[in-house]
Design a protein around this motif. Structure first.
Motif, short mmCIF file in Angstrom:
data_model
loop_
_atom_site.label_atom_id
_atom_site.label_comp_id
_atom_site.label_asym_id
_atom_site.label_seq_id
_atom_site.Cartn_x
_atom_site.Cartn_y
_atom_site.Cartn_z
N LEU A 61 46.89 32.64 36.90
CA LEU A 61 46.44 32.77 38.29
C LEU A 61 45.17 31.98 38.56
CD1 LEU A 61 47.03 36.59 38.77
CD2 LEU A 61 48.52 34.72 39.48
N ASN A 62 44.51 31.53 37.48
CA ASN A 62 43.30 30.73 37.57
C ASN A 62 42.18 31.49 38.30
OD1 ASN A 62 41.81 28.55 36.85
ND2 ASN A 62 42.48 27.27 38.55
N ARG A 63 42.01 32.78 37.93
CA ARG A 63 40.95 33.60 38.51
C ARG A 63 40.60 34.74 37.56
NH1 ARG A 63 43.02 38.38 41.37
NH2 ARG A 63 45.29 38.27 41.43
N LYS A 64 39.49 35.41 37.85
CA LYS A 64 39.07 36.55 37.06
C LYS A 64 39.71 37.82 37.61
CE LYS A 64 34.71 34.73 35.46
NZ LYS A 64 33.26 34.90 35.42
N ILE A 65 40.01 38.74 36.69
CA ILE A 65 40.61 40.02 37.06
C ILE A 65 39.71 41.12 36.52
CG2 ILE A 65 42.61 41.51 36.79
CD1 ILE A 65 44.24 38.95 36.24
N GLN A 66 39.19 41.97 37.41
CA GLN A 66 38.40 43.12 36.99
C GLN A 66 39.30 44.35 37.06
OE1 GLN A 66 34.95 43.17 39.57
NE2 GLN A 66 33.71 42.31 37.92
N ILE A 67 39.42 45.03 35.93
CA ILE A 67 40.35 46.15 35.85
C ILE A 67 39.88 47.14 34.80
CG2 ILE A 67 41.85 45.06 34.15
CD1 ILE A 67 44.22 46.10 35.80
N ARG A 68 40.17 48.42 35.01
CA ARG A 68 39.83 49.44 34.02
C ARG A 68 40.95 49.50 32.99
NH1 ARG A 68 36.18 53.50 35.64
NH2 ARG A 68 37.39 55.02 34.49
N THR A 69 40.59 49.42 31.71
CA THR A 69 41.59 49.41 30.65
C THR A 69 41.22 50.40 29.56
OG1 THR A 69 40.46 47.67 29.44
CG2 THR A 69 42.14 46.98 30.98
N THR A 70 42.22 50.91 28.88
CA THR A 70 41.99 51.77 27.72
C THR A 70 41.79 50.90 26.49
OG1 THR A 70 44.34 51.93 27.26
CG2 THR A 70 43.40 53.64 28.66
#
Length: 182
Positions: A61-70
């Protein structure tokens, strides 16, 4: 582990947090049970998943992804070879509890189809990788996964340089138009 499968069958002791729909929990749920003291008194408690906010860079996607992960999802992402490969190659049933993961997968499938001109078919790609010998025990033999090889122009230079030359040449030969000689 067997007791967890038993509890999962009957729906006791497990619950999916609603915030799991907004992150990558990789199937981890809230466990409940008892803490038993020295005097064998039982007090009810629950065990929450080990969740951390993370930022990933998606080459697809050529972008940053902020996400909550275990922590377990982080190990899975590392095993698959990155966030793109984890989301694209994981079966849909494993990502079903996350709306974010399914949305990212749809975006990545569209980007893959626009870039390569091929329809995304997870099973066919895995079959081709196994037949070529590129996929063994869930890990890739080279520094890049097939998705990263397909989008190598978006990768930083040091990663592309670390790929063995025969792999890069093979990819260029596979994508080059065929010439008919008479």
């Amino acid at each position: 582990m067997a007791s967890m499968n038993f509890l999962h069958q009957f729906g006791r002791g497990l619950s999916t947090p609603h915030r799991a729909r907004r992150g990558l929990y990789a199937g981890r749920k809230i466990l409940s049970g008892n803490t038993i003291s020295f005097s064998h008194r039982r007090s009810h408690r629950k065990w929450n998943p080990n969740v951390h906010p993370m930022t990933f860079h998606s080459h697809l996607l050529n972008r940053k992804i902020q996400i909550r992960t275990t922590a377990y999802a982080l190990r899975c992402i590392d095993k698959y070879g990155g966030i793109d490969a984890y989301i694209m190659f994981s079966p849909r049933r494993k990502l079903a509890d996350s709306d974010v993961a399914l949305g990212l997968r749809n975006e990545m499938e569209i980007e893959y189809q626009q870039t390569t001109g091929k329809q995304w078919d997870r099973r066919q790609l895995i079959y081709e990788q196994v037949m070529r010998g590129d996929r063994r025990r869930g890990r890739w033999p080279y520094d890049l996964t097939p998705l990263q090889l397909a989008f190598k122009d978006r990768l930083p230079a040091p990663i592309v340089d670390s790929v063995p030359m025969n792999v890069v040449e093979a990819l260029e030969l596979a994508t080059a138009p065929t010439q008919v000689t008479e």
